[in-house]
Scaffold this motif. Sequence first.
Motif, short mmCIF file in Angstrom:
data_model
loop_
_atom_site.label_atom_id
_atom_site.label_comp_id
_atom_site.label_asym_id
_atom_site.label_seq_id
_atom_site.Cartn_x
_atom_site.Cartn_y
_atom_site.Cartn_z
N GLY A 36 15.67 69.23 53.93
CA GLY A 36 14.85 69.03 55.11
C GLY A 36 13.59 69.87 55.07
N VAL A 37 13.72 71.14 54.69
CA VAL A 37 12.55 72.03 54.60
C VAL A 37 11.59 71.56 53.50
CG1 VAL A 37 11.82 74.36 54.01
CG2 VAL A 37 13.74 74.02 55.58
N VAL A 38 12.13 71.13 52.37
CA VAL A 38 11.28 70.62 51.29
C VAL A 38 10.47 69.43 51.76
CG1 VAL A 38 11.30 69.50 49.02
CG2 VAL A 38 12.74 71.49 49.43
N GLY A 39 11.09 68.55 52.55
CA GLY A 39 10.38 67.39 53.07
C GLY A 39 9.23 67.78 53.99
N ILE A 40 9.42 68.81 54.80
CA ILE A 40 8.36 69.26 55.70
C ILE A 40 7.20 69.86 54.92
CG2 ILE A 40 7.82 70.93 57.52
CD1 ILE A 40 10.69 70.51 58.56
N ILE A 41 7.50 70.63 53.87
CA ILE A 41 6.44 71.20 53.03
C ILE A 41 5.62 70.09 52.38
CG2 ILE A 41 6.01 72.56 50.95
CD1 ILE A 41 8.50 74.22 51.68
N TRP A 42 6.30 69.07 51.87
CA TRP A 42 5.58 67.95 51.25
C TRP A 42 4.66 67.28 52.27
CZ3 TRP A 42 5.36 62.89 52.72
CH2 TRP A 42 4.65 62.04 51.88
N PHE A 43 5.12 67.09 53.49
CA PHE A 43 4.33 66.43 54.53
C PHE A 43 3.01 67.16 54.76
CE2 PHE A 43 3.09 66.35 59.03
CZ PHE A 43 2.82 65.01 59.19
N VAL A 44 3.04 68.48 54.79
CA VAL A 44 1.81 69.27 55.01
C VAL A 44 0.82 69.00 53.88
CG1 VAL A 44 0.87 71.60 55.19
CG2 VAL A 44 3.02 71.03 56.34
N LEU A 45 1.29 69.02 52.63
CA LEU A 45 0.41 68.75 51.49
C LEU A 45 -0.16 67.34 51.55
CD1 LEU A 45 2.52 70.41 48.65
CD2 LEU A 45 0.45 71.31 49.73
N TRP A 46 0.67 66.38 51.91
CA TRP A 46 0.25 64.97 51.98
C TRP A 46 -0.87 64.79 53.00
CZ3 TRP A 46 0.96 60.55 49.34
CH2 TRP A 46 0.73 59.32 49.98
#
Length: 504
Positions: free
Chosen positions: A244-254
């Motif tokens: 879940g945390v990895v997904g949130i980090i990716w969203f910020v970069l995207w």
Amino acid sequence: MTSPVRDLPPSDGEGDKVSDYTPLLQDAPQPEVAPVCCSVRYNLAILAFFGFFVLYALRVNLSVALVDMVDSNTTSDRTSKECAEPSPPTPVPPSPVPPSPAPPNRTSKRYQWNAETQGWILGSFFYGYIITQIPGGYIASKVGGKLLLGFGILGTAVFTLFTPIAADFGVGALIVLRALEGLGEGVTFPAMHAMWSSWAPPLERSKLLTISYAGAQLGTVISLPLSGIICFYMNWTYVFYFFGVVGIIWFVLWICLVSDTPETHKRISHQEKEYIRSSLKNQLSSQKSVPWIPILKSLPLWAIVVAHFSYNWSFYTLLTLLPTYMKEILRFNVQANGILSAVPYFGCWLCMILSGQAADHLRAKWKFSTVCVRRIFTLIGMIGPAVFLVAAGFIGCDYSLAVAFLTISTTLGGFCAAGFSINHLDIAPSFAGVLLGITNTFATIPGMVGPVIAKSLTPENTIREWQIVFWIAAVINVFGAIFFTLFAKGEVQNWALDDIGHRS
């Protein structure tokens, strides 16, 4: 200057032309190719790669965590006795090195869920996933795919973080949560297709799309064993917290690095922007509304639908039941099962990357028509897996050969990434998201019914019963490959080009 679209040859009723009218495949002067290194379009492909990596990690992590969530006393032992257990390794003399410390305390709550309940939990994802396919494609065609894809993955990541809480509330809450995750993931592939309609030059489509979608395969490869490791050394709740945390980090970069179109990107070079714009000039439609009736009447679209449905039948059957087959028939232990279940998807990931490069090379250097390339790669990617899938069912208890055949079967499926999987962009780039939404809606059905049918066909869990499961998947695969080969097209269809002739 007159647009080449004005002088298209007559159609045969479905917008089918005699030759391949894809820009850059004609004798007209081609635009200057922008460098690949540090290009924005390849940066988009890499970010998308990690996005789909996260997406599939969020999708399949429950399959592993569920083993640790359920009280072992509530599950029944269906292990077949037809095959002997693999021979234990040769004993090794005692080592003077002290043994490794025991894993940390893994105490976590367990639930009294029987096999039927677990099936409902695992299948609930698809009931949400199938609903948002077509709406996702339609919305992406109107407002762009960046925010839709980004928030689709973010929503899935946030819901994943709440999985332990939902499990405590009960089975109903967990099923609803998984269905909501499916709703979020359902928009992602159509949104990505819609974005590539504005970003991918025709002769780079295979490379760019296979790079981006290959993240899904690698996400499966990494998340399956990693989830098992997390369960072993910590407990199952951390599986959901980590991904879940990895997904949130990716969203910020995207959100920070991506734009819907080259025209709105702040850091793209003028050369790359002009290269993409001129490459797609005669492919994109100026229509404001989606031509639903012509789309639904298009035989080339239904060729993709049949191929997509057929391919996913065997893909989802193996994705959900391959660990079961290895455990209950071949009788691998849990540690070996986790690794061996991931090996076929590593092969598929590698094959996807290579097939994208090969497909564009055939089109650019060897002047193969688009439809020819799509047909070749679809045939290899569907008939090849069918052959080895059937063979795997007929080699009995030869463990090594069974794993090899299943690995080859899944690996060859990677060729489809440069076949029917991206054909939507060939026949209607402006509506590629909508088309993928349609085909993926049908292609989700095998994920819902395929494993259920397979389970019903293996009540005694014998090799003979599993042969029938593999035969059904193989026959469906071959039928889909033949149907696509007969009716697929590689050029933009007339219904996707209305009003475009007025631009030159």
